[in-house]
Design an enzyme around this catalytic site. Structure first.
Site: not given
Length: 1000
Positions: A697, A702, A718, A825
């Site tokens: 992903g 990033g 990540k 979020d």
């Protein structure tokens, strides 16, 4: 052989027979029923075989001209009917009363549908789902006296034809979506007695002065109508006005002195505006006035004496203004006074000595002023006092003995004053009190054993006083006790064993006393304890391993005692946000889970503790012989040398491999690793696997990699790269935003331990980039799976499990974290799925720690969130609290039910929430349910749909708390009641647990 009778002939004969049996009114009613969905079969007795409809549910017949019986009333209130407006009802020629209130009628109301109802005098369509404009034809109904369409979704302007009502007395348009200004022509409806326009999103405008022409008006409700400007003085001429509500607007200027002319007024509501100036003169003339509320304004000056001379005054709310001076002596003379709330002003001086002596006072709140002197001894003389709140003043002297006999009291809040002396013994045991707050005074003496009588006590808050003596064993009788806060006193002796038996205890703070003895071990009843602070006492002995079995404990402070022995390995079971064992006499190894930066200050001042990373930790029984003193440095030197050698070999191999592969290398010696769990891998194992082949992903900040470790376990990494790109083309730096997200993730996830929150293993920092290492979730994100060709994997039981898991994760953030966290979020792409489709909330890059859930919203400098998920109020106010998350989670529920994305071209200018609402209004609930879901779950899906709609209410105040959302989801089962067990077989923390409102 006889030939069978054709079907159409049988049908004709049946209809002919019905026509003979039932009159035209009955057939019109059956036509209305035909267009409605009746889920509970409430209209089962509307039978075509009846001889008359006069005995049908909701139908009333009366004798009309000519002596015949005719249908005059149809009352279908609260039958859960849905569908379009049944226009055939208006064919009933004598229908004078029609109520469809509290149903789900979901169409527009057309002029052609309503205009035939020419005999109507009473029309109630309130609390339905009507959409579109208000029909102009309503004003053409010549006999209409009562019109209530409150609680619908009517939009646009109030039609100009509404000025022409010939007989209308009651008009209620409350809580719709009317969005133009309040029109002056309403002042032409001279017959009006009640006008209610409250809680519509009107465009900002002034109160039309023409409303003063409504000389018959008894009720004028304009609360929450976006009103600006001054209150027209002419409203003071409405001599018949009984109820005036102008609250929750933006009105400015003074309260007109003409209000003294409201001779019939019983209630005046002006709270939550921006009114200024002094209290209006002449209010003592209002001989009918009972309730006056001008709270939350900017009124100033002294409170006039004659306010309390109003003969029938029973409620006065003036809190959060700028009033000064003393409380008038006449306050003690008011004979009907029940409520007096003047907190948050600048009042000074003593209380009237006879306050409460001459009235049945129920509630007194004078908090946050500068009042002095003693608390009036007769304050409960009326025998009805339930609440006394005098927080943050300068009251002194002893608590009045009379309070000990005040059996009606439910709330006593006297914190932060200068009260002294012993608390009368009877106060400790008042049977109805649920909060006793004496914090921040100079009170002394001991906690009386009389406390056993306080059967309803939930909050015992006595911190920062001079209380001494033992905690009585009688405290174990308080089976409803949730919070016991007695820190910073002089309490002595051991903890009574009975405290460990309190089933509702959630917070126990006894820091900075002189308590002694060992820690309790019989604490199995503490299933709801979230905070335990026993710091800075004289406790001794070992830490109880039983502490590690407390299911929701997230705050543990035992520092500053004389605890000995080792740290129980069971403490690793806890999900701790705050953990402190420093300054004790502990020894032995620190449990592996706590070997990370998050707990670096948790063990200070324990010289015999060590981090057992190598197996070389000295035992607490080491007698310190000379060979030991020599052997330890040698082993340390050998260990360091070995580590240097290993690091050199690894570094050489890494550089050699990268050179061979022609890749740009990074200086790994400068990586900083911070772990939050016991790790079975090193940062180099992570760094060596960040190949493009492993990317799963990417985003603006990033990429995300899947890294398979040497032990065949996988993690997700990540990587946030440094960049010079700017955000929105302005001064905001994308690098700053990415690194802010990194810090937020680390700050938030580093201390969270919950099965429905994604686990952050560790983080790695470097000057060029930063890495976050998470547990790997093999089924990816809910959004990617739900909106792909693999959506068929998500049957309804799986979707329900995902919704419940995610709800429990958010509930933990809102209600069990200390301090609470707002995610900001919430979306389906931030809900990750493990191998068994268990859901975990992820991506805390914009999360915010909030001072207190349920408190005021906090302003944010930019909008966080994703399109389609952002709560409507957040988009234009930039003010965030837990209600924003709840709205976003409601959108996720709607995604699970409908299978549709939050925004889609098929919705046109709408989003998913608006599409679902409008589709349900035009069709039915089944039309929005994902066709891939098995119909056998339809009832359960519909219930979950309603939970989603509740969460996405336009008004934040109408949205349930996440604790309530979890309860509603748990109730969605075959028996329609909550299951007492969570998925791990333990007692669910949400079972029979009601939301607690915040105390004033």
């Amino acid at each position: 052989m006889q030939r069978p009778t054709p079907f159409f002939i049988l049908l004709f004969l049946q209809l002919w027979a019905v026509g003979l049996a039932l009159n035209q009114e009955g057939r019109d009613l059956l036509q209305a029923k035909l267009g409605l969905y009746d889920p509970h079969n409430a209209l089962a007795d509307w039978n075509p075989n009846s001889s008359t409809p006069c005995n049908w549910t909701g139908v009333t017949c009366s004798t009309v001209s000519g002596g015949n019986l005719a249908v005059t009333d149809v009352d279908l209130t609260g039958l859960d009917l849905s569908g379009p407006f049944p226009a055939s009802l208006c064919r009933l020629p004598n229908l004078s009363f029609l109520s469809l209130s509290l149903n789900y009628i979901n169409s527009t109301l057309l002029d052609s549908s309503i205009s035939p109802c020419s005999a109507l005098t009473h029309l109630d369509l309130s609390q339905n789902l009507f959409v579109g404009s208000l029909p102009s034809a309503l004003s053409s109904l010549p006999l209409l006296e009562y019109l209530d369409v409150a609680g619908n979704n009517f939009t646009g302007a109030i039609p100009p034809s509404f000025a022409l009502f010939p007989s209308l007395q009651i008009l209620s348009l409350t809580a719709n979506l009317l969005n133009e200004t309040i029109p002056p022509f309403l002042g032409n409806i001279s017959t009006l007695r009640q006008l209610n326009l409250s809680y519509n999103p009107f465009a900002a405008g002034q109160i039309p002065s023409s409303l003063a022409n409504l000389t018959n008006l008894e009720t004028l409700w304009l609360a929450g109508c976006a009103l600006v400007g001054q209150i027209p003085p002419s409203l003071g001429h409405l001599a018949n006005l009984i109820n005036l509500d102008l609250s929750s607007n933006s009105l400015t200027g003074i309260i007109p002195d003409t209000f003294s002319g409201l001779a019939s007024v019983v209630q005046i509501e002006l709270y939550n505006n921006s009114l200024t100036g002094n209290f209006p003169a002449g209010v003592s003339n209002l001989t009918a006035l009972r309730r006056f509320d001008a709270a939350m304004n900017f009124l100033s000056g002294p409170i006039p004496d004659d306010v309390f001379s109003i003969p029938l005054l029973d409620s006065l709310h003036l809190y959060q203004n700028k009033f000064n001076g003393s409380l008038p002596a006449t306050a003690g003379k008011a004979r009907q006074l029940l409520e007096l709330r003047i907190f948050g002003n600048n009042l000074s001086g003593p209380l009237p000595s006879d306050l409460g002596a001459n009235s049945p006072l129920v509630s007194l709140d004078l908090s946050d002023n500068q009042l002095t002197g003693e608390i009036s001894n007769g304050i409960c003389q009326g025998g009805a006092l339930q609440e006394i709140l005098l927080i943050n003043n300068f009251f002194s002297g002893r608590l009045p003995e009379s309070l000990a006999q005040c059996q009606s009291l439910t709330r006593i809040r006297l914190s932060n004053n200068q009260l002294s002396g012993e608390v009368p013994a009877g106060i400790w045991g008042l049977p109805r009190v649920w909060i006793l707050e004496l914090t921040g005074n100079s009170l002394s003496g001991s906690i009386s054993p009389n406390i056993a009588g306080a059967a309803n006590l939930s909050n015992l808050l006595i911190a920062r006083n001079k209380f001494s003596g033992n905690i009585p064993a009688a405290i174990g009788s308080l089976l409803k006790l949730y919070e016991f806060s007695a820190w910073d006193n002089h309490l002595t002796g051991p903890l009574p064993e009975s405290i460990g038996l309190l089933p509702e205890l959630g917070q126990l703070n006894l820091q900075n006393n002189s308590l002694s003895g060992g820690l309790l071990t019989n604490i199995q009843s503490w299933r709801k304890l979230t905070q335990l602070n026993l710091a800075d006492n004289h406790f001794s002995g070992e830490i109880s391993p039983e502490l590690g079995n407390l299911p929701v404990l997230n705050y543990l402070d035992l520092s500053g005692n004389s605890l000995t022995g080792s740290i129980p390995i069971q403490l690793q079971n806890l999900k701790l946000n705050q953990f402190n064992l420093s300054n004790n006499l502990l020894s032995g190894p620190i449990p592996p889970l706590f070997h990370n930066e998050a707990y670096k200050s948790s063990f200070l001042g324990n010289p015999n503790l060590c981090r057992d990373l190598t197996g070389l930790c000295r035992s607490s029984s080491d007698n310190g012989h000379g060979h030991g003193k020599l052997f330890w440095p040698l082993r340390a030197i050998f260990f360091v040398s070995a580590m240097v050698l290993i690091a050199g070999v690894v570094l050489f191999y890494w550089k050699y491999r990268n050179i061979k592969r022609g890749k740009k290398t990074m200086d790994k010696s400068k990586w900083i690793l911070t772990s939050f769990h016991k790790l079975g891998f090193s940062e180099y194992e992570i760094l060596n696997s960040l190949d493009e082949d492993n990317v799963i992903g990417s985003g603006g900040s990033g990429k995300v990699y899947k890294v398979v470790l040497g032990n065949n376990e996988a993690v997700a990494v990540k990587k946030l790269w440094k960049t010079k790109l700017t955000v929105n083309g302005g001064g905001g730096n994308q690098d700053d935003a990415a690194y802010d997200a990194f810090e937020s993730e680390v700050e938030t996830l580093g201390k969270i331990r919950h099965r429905s929150i994604v686990k952050l293993w560790c983080c790695c920092s470097h000057r060029d980039c930063k890495l976050l290492v998470y547990e790997y979730m093999p089924n990816g994100s809910l959004g990617d799976l739900l909106h792909s060709s693999k959506a068929g994997l998500l049957d309804w039981p799986t979707r329900f499990k995902i919704a419940l898991d995610a709800a429990e994760g958010l509930c933990y953030l809102h209600h069990d974290c200390v301090p609470p966290i707002v995610h900001r979020d919430v979306k389906s792409n931030n809900i990750l799925l493990d191998a068994d489709f268990g859901a975990k909330v992820s991506d805390f890059g914009v999360a915010k720690i909030i001072d207190g859930i349920g408190g005021g919203p906090q302003s944010m400098s930019v909008i966080a969130g994703s399109c389609g998920y952002i709560a409507p109020e957040y988009a234009y106010t930039l003010r965030v609290n837990e209600k924003s998350d709840i709205y976003s989670f409601g959108v996720v529920i709607l995604e699970l039910v409908t299978g549709k994305r939050p925004v889609s071209p098929e919705f046109g200018e709408k989003d998913l929430v608006n599409w679902v609402c409008s589709t349900i209004q035009q069709k039915d609930e089944e039309s929005v349910i994902d066709s891939k879901l098995d119909a056998c779950y339809r009832e359960e899906i519909t219930k979950v749909l309603h939970v989603g709609l509740h969460c996405t209410s336009n008004l934040p105040i109408n949205r349930p708390s996440m604790r309530r959302v979890v309860k509603m989801l748990l109730e969605v089962c075959a028996e329609n009641k909550p299951s007492p067990l969570s998925k791990d077989g333990k007692l669910s923390p949400y079972y029979h647990e009601e939301d607690q409102g915040s105390a004033s």
